[in-house]
Design an enzyme around this catalytic site. Structure first.
Site, short mmCIF file in Angstrom:
data_model
loop_
_atom_site.label_atom_id
_atom_site.label_comp_id
_atom_site.label_asym_id
_atom_site.label_seq_id
_atom_site.Cartn_x
_atom_site.Cartn_y
_atom_site.Cartn_z
N ALA A 279 51.74 41.23 -3.51
CA ALA A 279 51.35 40.02 -4.24
C ALA A 279 51.27 38.88 -3.23
O ALA A 279 51.85 38.95 -2.16
CB ALA A 279 52.40 39.72 -5.30
N GLY B 250 53.10 44.90 -4.30
CA GLY B 250 51.98 45.00 -5.24
C GLY B 250 50.91 45.96 -4.73
O GLY B 250 50.22 46.60 -5.51
N GLU C 15 51.90 49.25 -5.60
CA GLU C 15 51.75 49.38 -7.05
C GLU C 15 50.28 49.62 -7.43
O GLU C 15 50.01 50.38 -8.37
CB GLU C 15 52.30 48.12 -7.75
CG GLU C 15 53.82 48.04 -7.63
CD GLU C 15 54.40 46.75 -8.19
OE1 GLU C 15 54.00 45.67 -7.71
OE2 GLU C 15 55.23 46.82 -9.11
N GLU D 232 59.94 44.36 -2.11
CA GLU D 232 60.25 43.17 -2.92
C GLU D 232 61.71 42.77 -2.82
O GLU D 232 62.06 41.58 -2.83
CB GLU D 232 59.90 43.42 -4.39
CG GLU D 232 58.42 43.38 -4.72
CD GLU D 232 57.73 44.72 -4.53
OE1 GLU D 232 58.28 45.62 -3.84
OE2 GLU D 232 56.61 44.89 -5.07
C1 3H9 Z 1 55.16 41.65 -4.52
O1 3H9 Z 1 54.28 42.34 -4.13
C2 3H9 Z 1 55.55 41.52 -5.97
C3 3H9 Z 1 54.89 42.58 -6.77
O2 3H9 Z 1 55.79 43.59 -7.08
C4 3H9 Z 1 54.22 42.18 -8.07
C5 3H9 Z 1 54.38 40.85 -8.65
C6 3H9 Z 1 53.86 40.72 -10.06
N1 3H9 Z 1 51.65 36.85 0.65
O3 3H9 Z 1 53.98 39.13 8.89
P1 3H9 Z 1 52.77 38.66 9.59
C7 3H9 Z 1 51.10 36.04 5.71
S1 3H9 Z 1 56.06 40.74 -3.45
C8 3H9 Z 1 51.23 35.74 1.30
O4 3H9 Z 1 52.94 37.68 10.69
P2 3H9 Z 1 52.38 41.29 10.65
C9 3H9 Z 1 52.24 35.64 6.62
O5 3H9 Z 1 52.96 34.57 6.09
C10 3H9 Z 1 55.28 41.01 -1.88
N2 3H9 Z 1 51.14 35.67 2.65
O6 3H9 Z 1 51.89 39.87 10.12
C11 3H9 Z 1 51.51 35.29 7.89
O7 3H9 Z 1 50.97 33.99 7.73
P3 3H9 Z 1 50.86 33.00 8.97
C12 3H9 Z 1 55.63 42.33 -1.31
C13 3H9 Z 1 51.52 36.74 3.34
O8 3H9 Z 1 51.16 42.00 11.09
C14 3H9 Z 1 50.33 36.27 7.89
O9 3H9 Z 1 50.20 36.73 6.54
N3 3H9 Z 1 55.08 42.45 0.01
C15 3H9 Z 1 51.97 37.91 2.72
O10 3H9 Z 1 53.51 41.13 11.60
C16 3H9 Z 1 50.55 37.46 8.79
O11 3H9 Z 1 51.80 38.05 8.48
C17 3H9 Z 1 55.75 42.08 1.11
O12 3H9 Z 1 56.87 41.63 1.02
C18 3H9 Z 1 52.04 37.94 1.31
N4 3H9 Z 1 52.44 39.04 0.64
O13 3H9 Z 1 52.97 42.03 9.38
C19 3H9 Z 1 55.05 42.26 2.42
N5 3H9 Z 1 52.28 38.82 3.67
O14 3H9 Z 1 49.93 33.69 9.93
C20 3H9 Z 1 55.15 41.02 3.22
C21 3H9 Z 1 52.02 38.24 4.85
O15 3H9 Z 1 50.34 31.75 8.38
N6 3H9 Z 1 54.41 41.09 4.46
N7 3H9 Z 1 51.55 36.98 4.66
O16 3H9 Z 1 52.24 32.86 9.53
C22 3H9 Z 1 54.81 41.77 5.54
O17 3H9 Z 1 55.79 42.48 5.52
C23 3H9 Z 1 54.01 41.62 6.79
O18 3H9 Z 1 53.27 40.44 6.67
C24 3H9 Z 1 53.03 42.78 7.10
C25 3H9 Z 1 52.15 42.38 8.33
C26 3H9 Z 1 53.83 44.02 7.44
C27 3H9 Z 1 52.11 43.04 5.95
#
Ligand code: 3H9
Length: 678
Positions: free
Chosen positions: A62, A101, A104, A124
């Site tokens: 999400a 998400g 999901e 999450e």
């Molecule tokens: C969820 O899904 C809830 C659901 O169950 C349903 C709800 C109804 N959203 O980490 P990076 C940005 S909860 C917005 O440096 P990497 C991040 O801030 C979510 N922004 O890259 C950064 O911005 P900036 C569950 C996001 O290659 C840029 O993207 N998912 C999101 O080292 C690059 O990120 C997670 O918890 C997001 N979801 O790693 C996954 N994700 O450049 C969270 C990232 O401005 N994400 N950004 O600083 C991660 O673990 C890592 O970002 C990922 C990439 C592994 C994907």
């Protein structure tokens, strides 16, 4: 351009998302997915559907930036129900990281194919949440409770291979042919009844093993202590056994919404962005060239030097480690080997990785062997005179253009830099012990440190898996500088009559792994002791004179049993009482709340000073330091975010009440009604 487009490949409709950087499932993406599936259902010539993403990853979850804002429809759960209800087969084509998400979405599809390098997970819980689009209900029905529990409750992603093994993925396809292979796979499913995850029955494994939930709780009690989301995750997974799928989704929703509105999730979401913000260095020229780091030198093969060296060896970077004497050198390399052996035994690294890491290590007794290193990190005794000698020597030996770094935890990096003819190449790289384990790296920016050096070190930190935070030059930088007032208060409190075990317990209950007196016993109260039992000026010296060196001696502040359980010691109590009496210090009792405030509010005040002096770039950097370097509980968001949640006026009022200093910058913030987080 729309963030979701479709392409028709004969009878297969491919829905493609393109929402950089990580294809987060924001409102426009959700709308696009629904539109795509409606297009497929309304077109008789479409017989199957593929969902895939452009860019570096399948949906990574999400859009976290939408949390806490008014919802824009459709919500993800509704969108996914539409998708799953399709009677035309829908295939998720996964690359990168299908997280939260995103996982999901994949679960709501009828089939999942993935490239070998893909990962899937429900992280999450790391944001203080549980999956909120039926992930806790679909996943156990597809892979069983035993496989689902760790994914939901601990949140670590699994590899495509593991996903295939547990039935989360149906097929591994070519790393470079995902798009075509997914279409082929989808076409092969045409005409077959579609399998729906919500109708799966694999969760029945828990009926055969009803103790599974309690066993899981017990096995993970330590790492989950204090966090709310993991228990909610367990409850949600459990709901797959007690009612219909719809009942379970309703339960998941209740739990999810409860967490979303709570302080823990707000704190952990703050941390998510804080960690990423810490990577960003203010006032640098981002075009400054990076310095290639092909070989690293480490001076000092003690606990610190050895741990530092391991970071680079594990990342495949050769290390030359230098000591003064053969005995210390072989002791140091022996420890590195043993640490790796333990990792290998625990399955954290393969035999081949172990051999290759050790193969990259060159022990040496000669500084001259550091000449061709691109980065040299000094981890010698914490004395300005010695550090200056070392840097002067390095300046004459190490090639020009190389970075010279000090692991000092306290000293003036500018003064160290001035001992060289190249202060722009000098930086502080403060690792935390054990350096091969602790995530934090304080990067101390000297007055003359060049942009190239800073940008290179930031990149290198990522390569070795550290979370780096930039600090300015001041005694103790960010972390140790804030530790000082806490330590002072801990000492003052026990002199005033607080029980030392209450001081430890207050911090333990707050969520720290241990309190200051337990820490002293663990590290050894005799570290730095002058070894003269007749010279007793501090409580600590009195403890040492009584042989109370700490855990290793079976007694320190506490008495320890065989299993290292602590009990307050009568002897220590008498020593403390004696010191208080000699100082003429009046004694009184303390509530736990008072102890907590006296310990933690001065830290917030010091943090405010650090910020006002520009020694930290932003308040959230201070949170990152304390969470990663000192065990400040993640679920409070770190000291500055915690202070925001309390209200800065509460902190200031507390400091005033206890007669403790309040920095002007903090008072100004309160007067302006501001918070640290802006
Ligand atoms: C969820 O899904 C809830 C659901 O169950 C349903 C709800 C109804 N959203 O980490 P990076 C940005 S909860 C917005 O440096 P990497 C991040 O801030 C979510 N922004 O890259 C950064 O911005 P900036 C569950 C996001 O290659 C840029 O993207 N998912 C999101 O080292 C690059 O990120 C997670 O918890 C997001 N979801 O790693 C996954 N994700 O450049 C969270 C990232 O401005 N994400 N950004 O600083 C991660 O673990 C890592 O970002 C990922 C990439 C592994 C994907």
């Amino acid at each position: 351009m729309s963030v979701v487009t479709t392409q028709k490949h004969d009878d297969v409709l491919v829905i493609i998302a393109n929402n950089p950087p990580v294809n987060a499932l924001g409102a426009a993406v959700r709308q696009g997915l629904v539109a795509g599936i409606e297009q497929a259902l309304g077109d008789d010539s479409v017989k199957a559907v593929v969902i895939r993403c452009d860019g570096r990853t399948f949906f990574a979850g999400a859009d976290i930036t939408e949390f806490g804002k008014p919802p824009v429809g459709p919500n993800l759960g509704e969108a996914l129900d539409k998708l799953e209800a399709s009677d035309k087969p829908v295939v998720a084509a996964i690359h990168g990281t299908a997280l939260g998400g995103g996982c999901e979405v994949a679960l709501a599809c009828h089939y999942r194919v993935a490239v070998p390098s893909a990962k899937m997970g429900l992280p999450e819980v790391k944001l203080g949440l549980i999956p909120g689009a039926a992930g806790t209900q679909r996943l156990p029905r597809v892979v069983g409770v035993a496989n689902a529990l760790p994914m939901v409750v601990k949140g670590d992603p699994i590899s495509a291979k593991k996903a295939l093994e547990i039935g989360l993925v149906d097929k591994i396809v070519g790393e470079d042919s995902l798009a075509a292979d997914a279409i082929g796979f989808a076409r092969a499913q045409i005409g077959k009844p579609v399998p729906r995850s919500s109708e799966g029955t694999k969760q029945q494994d828990a009926v055969r093993d009803p103790a599974i939930f309690d066993t899981f709780r017990r096995d993970n009690a330590r790492s989950l202590r204090g966090f709310e989301a993991p228990e909610a995750g367990i409850q949600a997974v459990k709901a797959t056994l007690s009612g219909t799928y719809a009942d379970g989704v309703k339960r998941e929703r209740e739990l999810f919404m409860g967490l979303m509105g709570g302080t823990q999730s707000a704190a952990m979401r703050h941390y998510f962005f804080a960690e990423r913000a810490a990577n960003k260095i203010d006032n640098v020229d981002h075009a400054a060239p990076l310095i290639p780091i092909r070989k690293v030198g480490v001076i000092g093969a003690g606990t610190m030097g050895g741990g530092i060296a391991m970071n680079f060896l594990s990342a495949g970077i050769p290390v030359t480690i230098v000591e003064m004497e053969e005995a210390a050198l072989s002791r140091g390399t022996g420890t590195i080997r043993r640490n790796y052996e333990t990792s290998a035994k625990r399955g954290r690294m393969s035999e081949a990785q172990f051999e290759s890491a050790m193969g990259l290590l060159t022990p040496s007794l000669d500084y001259a062997d550091l000449a061709d290193c691109d980065l040299v990190i000094e981890a010698v005794f914490e004395s300005m005179q010695i550090k200056k000698e070392v840097f002067g020597k390095l300046d004459g030996i190490v090639k020009q253009g190389a970075i010279l770094a000090s692991n000092t935890s306290y000293l003036d990096v500018n003064e160290i830099a001035a001992a060289t003819g190249r202060p722009e190449f000098v930086v502080g790289l403060h690792f935390f012990s054990p350096a091969n384990v602790m995530k934090l790296l304080e990067m101390v920016r000297g007055a003359k440190t060049s942009d190239s050096v800073l940008l290179t070190c930031m990149k290198l930190a990522k390569t070795i898996g550290k979370v780096a935070v930039v600090a300015g030059v001041c005694p103790g930088f960010i972390g140790n500088r804030m530790l000082t007032p806490r330590q002072q208060q801990a000492q003052a409190l026990i002199m005033e009559g607080a029980n030392y075990w209450d001081v430890d317990d207050v911090l333990l209950e707050f969520g720290f792994p241990m309190g200051p007196f337990q820490m002293g016993d663990l590290a050894g109260n005799d570290v730095g002791w002058h070894r003269d039992p007749s010279r007793v000026e501090t409580i600590r010296e009195a403890l040492c004179a009584a042989g109370r060196f700490g855990q290793k001696a079976g007694k320190g502040w506490y008495d320890y049993d065989e299993a290292r359980n602590r009990t307050p010691s009568d002897e220590t109590k008498a020593i403390v009482a004696d010191f208080a009496a000699k100082a003429g210090q009046a004694q009184r009792s303390f509530t736990k709340a008072e102890i907590r405030e006296r310990l933690l509010y001065p830290m917030v005040n010091e943090g405010a000073k650090i910020l006002a002096e520009g020694k930290a770039q932003r308040a959230s950097d201070i949170d990152v330091v304390w969470i990663n370097g000192y065990g400040w509980p993640l679920y409070t968001g770190g000291p500055m975010f915690w202070a925001d949640t309390l209200g800065l006026e509460t902190v200031v009022a507390g400091l005033d009440r206890y007669g403790l200093p309040v920095d002007d910058s903090l008072r100004t913030k309160v007067a302006a009604g501001e918070r640290f987080a802006g």
